[in-house]
Design a protein around this motif. Structure first.
Motif, PDB file in Angstrom:
ATOM      1  N   PRO A   1      16.676  40.539  44.850  1.00 54.97           N
ATOM      2  CA  PRO A   1      17.919  40.864  44.139  1.00 54.97           C
ATOM      3  C   PRO A   1      17.705  41.848  42.995  1.00 54.97           C
ATOM      4  N   VAL A   2      18.691  42.698  42.788  1.00 56.45           N
ATOM      5  CA  VAL A   2      18.675  43.599  41.639  1.00 56.45           C
ATOM      6  C   VAL A   2      18.714  42.769  40.360  1.00 56.45           C
ATOM      7  N   GLY A   3      17.878  43.154  39.400  1.00 56.32           N
ATOM      8  CA  GLY A   3      17.823  42.422  38.145  1.00 56.32           C
ATOM      9  C   GLY A   3      17.968  43.347  36.950  1.00 56.32           C
ATOM     10  N   PHE A   4      18.447  42.792  35.854  1.00 54.52           N
ATOM     11  CA  PHE A   4      18.572  43.580  34.633  1.00 54.52           C
ATOM     12  C   PHE A   4      18.619  42.646  33.435  1.00 54.52           C
ATOM     13  N   GLU A   5      18.152  43.144  32.310  1.00 48.22           N
ATOM     14  CA  GLU A   5      18.330  42.476  31.026  1.00 48.22           C
ATOM     15  C   GLU A   5      18.446  43.541  29.946  1.00 48.22           C
ATOM     16  N   TYR A   6      19.358  43.283  29.011  1.00 49.68           N
ATOM     17  CA  TYR A   6      19.580  44.197  27.902  1.00 49.68           C
ATOM     18  C   TYR A   6      19.140  43.516  26.620  1.00 49.68           C
ATOM     19  N   LEU A   7      18.314  44.195  25.836  1.00 45.73           N
ATOM     20  CA  LEU A   7      17.831  43.671  24.565  1.00 45.73           C
ATOM     21  C   LEU A   7      18.618  44.335  23.444  1.00 45.73           C
ATOM     22  N   SER A   8      19.533  43.586  22.860  1.00 48.12           N
ATOM     23  CA  SER A   8      20.454  44.176  21.893  1.00 48.12           C
ATOM     24  C   SER A   8      19.752  44.647  20.625  1.00 48.12           C
ATOM     25  N   SER A   9      18.629  44.038  20.260  1.00 44.10           N
ATOM     26  CA  SER A   9      17.954  44.446  19.028  1.00 44.10           C
ATOM     27  C   SER A   9      17.309  45.820  19.162  1.00 44.10           C
ATOM     28  N   SER A  10      16.802  46.154  20.348  1.00 42.51           N
ATOM     29  CA  SER A  10      16.145  47.440  20.558  1.00 42.51           C
ATOM     30  C   SER A  10      16.982  48.414  21.370  1.00 42.51           C
ATOM     31  N   LYS A  11      18.146  47.950  21.891  1.00 45.71           N
ATOM     32  CA  LYS A  11      19.053  48.761  22.715  1.00 45.71           C
ATOM     33  C   LYS A  11      18.413  49.194  24.038  1.00 45.71           C
ATOM     34  N   LYS A  12      17.452  48.430  24.515  1.00 47.05           N
ATOM     35  CA  LYS A  12      16.781  48.772  25.764  1.00 47.05           C
ATOM     36  C   LYS A  12      17.382  47.982  26.925  1.00 47.05           C
ATOM     37  N   LEU A  13      17.646  48.679  28.031  1.00 45.76           N
ATOM     38  CA  LEU A  13      18.122  48.059  29.255  1.00 45.76           C
ATOM     39  C   LEU A  13      17.022  48.169  30.297  1.00 45.76           C
ATOM     40  N   TYR A  14      16.540  47.017  30.761  1.00 45.92           N
ATOM     41  CA  TYR A  14      15.512  46.964  31.795  1.00 45.92           C
ATOM     42  C   TYR A  14      16.173  46.692  33.141  1.00 45.92           C
ATOM     43  N   VAL A  15      15.836  47.495  34.143  1.00 45.75           N
ATOM     44  CA  VAL A  15      16.429  47.353  35.470  1.00 45.75           C
ATOM     45  C   VAL A  15      15.317  47.301  36.513  1.00 45.75           C
ATOM     46  N   GLY A  16      15.411  46.370  37.433  1.00 47.97           N
ATOM     47  CA  GLY A  16      14.410  46.247  38.487  1.00 47.97           C
ATOM     48  C   GLY A  16      14.851  45.251  39.526  1.00 47.97           C
ATOM     49  N   ARG A  17      13.934  44.422  39.961  1.00 46.26           N
ATOM     50  CA  ARG A  17      14.211  43.386  40.965  1.00 46.26           C
ATOM     51  C   ARG A  17      13.598  42.065  40.517  1.00 46.26           C
ATOM     52  N   TRP A  18      14.307  40.967  40.822  1.00 47.04           N
ATOM     53  CA  TRP A  18      13.773  39.629  40.559  1.00 47.04           C
ATOM     54  C   TRP A  18      12.891  39.229  41.736  1.00 47.04           C
ATOM     55  N   ILE A  19      11.592  39.245  41.543  1.00 51.59           N
ATOM     56  CA  ILE A  19      10.635  38.956  42.611  1.00 51.59           C
ATOM     57  C   ILE A  19      10.036  37.565  42.385  1.00 51.59           C
ATOM     58  N   PRO A  20      10.226  36.615  43.305  1.00 51.26           N
ATOM     59  CA  PRO A  20       9.688  35.266  43.136  1.00 51.26           C
ATOM     60  C   PRO A  20       8.168  35.303  42.990  1.00 51.26           C
ATOM     61  N   SER A  21       7.661  34.551  42.032  1.00 50.86           N
ATOM     62  CA  SER A  21       6.233  34.612  41.717  1.00 50.86           C
ATOM     63  C   SER A  21       5.735  33.276  41.195  1.00 50.86           C
ATOM     64  N   ASP A  22       4.451  33.064  41.397  1.00 54.26           N
ATOM     65  CA  ASP A  22       3.763  31.934  40.780  1.00 54.26           C
ATOM     66  C   ASP A  22       3.018  32.449  39.553  1.00 54.26           C
ATOM     67  N   ILE A  23       3.126  31.706  38.458  1.00 56.26           N
ATOM     68  CA  ILE A  23       2.512  32.099  37.195  1.00 56.26           C
ATOM     69  C   ILE A  23       1.595  30.968  36.744  1.00 56.26           C
ATOM     70  N   VAL A  24       0.399  31.335  36.296  1.00 54.31           N
ATOM     71  CA  VAL A  24      -0.553  30.345  35.793  1.00 54.31           C
ATOM     72  C   VAL A  24      -0.947  30.718  34.368  1.00 54.31           C
ATOM     73  N   PHE A  25      -0.780  29.760  33.449  1.00 55.46           N
ATOM     74  CA  PHE A  25      -1.280  29.919  32.088  1.00 55.46           C
ATOM     75  C   PHE A  25      -2.711  29.374  32.084  1.00 55.46           C
ATOM     76  N   LEU A  26      -3.660  30.287  32.100  1.00 56.78           N
ATOM     77  CA  LEU A  26      -5.048  29.913  32.336  1.00 56.78           C
ATOM     78  C   LEU A  26      -5.615  29.036  31.230  1.00 56.78           C
ATOM     79  N   GLN A  27      -5.175  29.260  29.962  1.00 53.09           N
ATOM     80  CA  GLN A  27      -5.746  28.482  28.859  1.00 53.09           C
ATOM     81  C   GLN A  27      -5.481  26.990  29.006  1.00 53.09           C
TER      82      GLN A  27
END
Length: 338
Positions: free
Chosen positions: A54-80
């Motif tokens: 799916p197309v994904g986006f998030e806008y950060l109002s403090s920096s006025k940056k709009l990030y656009v891409g895709r939501w890719i399902p992933s596994d994440i490991v916090f190694l610590q």
């Protein structure tokens, strides 16, 4: 308000600390929701892979940056801490600077960008906030939050029968996942309203009261964000509140903004006046406190008769408080550390 019901955390015994790591890595940001990374640095990314998701986006109002891409399902490991989670990651293939972004209308589109970058690099943001959908993050729901989608801890699966309560604590040591009687001791809680989705882990922002000087607090429809992602404060106040301001460059964007003059006292109370589990105040321009205390280096002010009152504290708040977000019960807790 104060939490009206008490919760017996003694039945929950499983928790884990993810320590802060003084090493180049993802910035933990309570002002956004979802892990955001550059497509240019995402393993095995291709346009063909991206188009399957799916197309994904998030806008950060403090920096006025709009990030656009895709939501890719992933596994994440916090190694610590040997913590595994599973969430979609916003893999960014385009970044805009979009000061005129309309969060209810524009979605992944920036009609008048002042900067456009294809395949940007060095984006690594670990968004773990909640109640941020109204501020350019329509897709920032609990299913994107790595801290709310734990799969296993030290190889032990997390399921409905586990003695694990979904939520997290932020302290100077790091992030503690899983709430227990021990790690919630000494906290004072407020109840949160339900969020905008059907997800039972979705909750509205923290209610608050704010004022500048000695005028009455503004509390109706006022909310607060304790934001680890920025060091300045943002205030939205009604036009009648007396504030003394000048124009200077924003520490986030470099744009000219209205900021509070030195010497004024800002006060924030959480909950409703007279029923506050926590609160604090500071004098703008107190350089000793800027260096070691809760005073932010800049307080950006918007006076508005149409926008709801709001405070984004910035990260200096965390010099004086630990916080807990109980995503299972819709509670937010505070404990003063100094």
């Amino acid at each position: 308000m104060f939490a009206q019901s008490t919760i017996d955390y003694s039945q929950y015994t499983l928790d884990v600390l993810i320590p802060f790591w003084n090493h180049p890595s993802a910035v933990i940001d309570t002002g956004t929701c979802g892990l955001i990374v550059s497509a240019a640095e995402f393993p095995n990314w291709t346009p063909e892979l991206a188009e399957k998701h799916p197309v994904g986006f998030e806008y950060l109002s403090s920096s006025k940056k709009l990030y656009v891409g895709r939501w890719i399902p992933s596994d994440i490991v916090f190694l610590q801490a040997e913590v595994a989670t599973s969430v979609p990651i916003l893999v960014v293939s385009k970044r805009y600077v979009c000061s005129g972004y309309n969060s209810t209308r524009d979605g992944p589109n920036c009609t008048s960008p002042t900067e456009t970058i294809d395949m940007p690099t060095k984006i690594s943001l670990l968004g773990v906030g909640f109640g941020r959908q109204f501020d350019g993050q329509l897709q920032g729901n609990p299913d994107k939050n790595p801290f709310l989608n734990v799969v296993s801890i030290r190889g032990t699966p997390i399921n409905a029968t586990s003695h694990f309560r979904t939520g997290y604590k932020i302290s100077k040591e790091g992030i503690t996942l899983g709430l227990t009687a021990n790690n919630t001791a000494g906290f004072r809680f407020i109840d949160l309203d339900e969020g905008v989705t059907e997800d039972p882990r979705d909750w509205a922002p923290v209610p608050a009261s704010i004022r500048v000087g000695t005028v009455p607090f503004v509390s109706d429809n006022t909310t607060a964000l304790m934001d680890t992602g920025i060091d300045q404060m943002y205030l939205t106040v009604p036009p009648w509140m007396p504030v003394e301001t000048h124009i200077e460059q924003s520490r986030s964007t470099g744009a000219n903004v209205s900021v509070l003059d030195a010497g004024q006292v800002v006060e924030v109370q959480y909950g409703q006046p007279g029923r506050n589990p926590a609160g604090y105040s500071f004098k703008v321009g107190d350089m000793d406190s800027v260096e070691t205390g809760v005073t932010p280096p800049q307080v950006i002010v918007t006076r508005s008769s149409t926008k709801k009152p709001f405070v984004n504290t910035g990260r200096h708040f965390f010099r004086a408080f630990e916080i807990i977000f109980d995503a299972a019960g819709g509670r937010y807790g505070f404990k003063a550390t100094s």
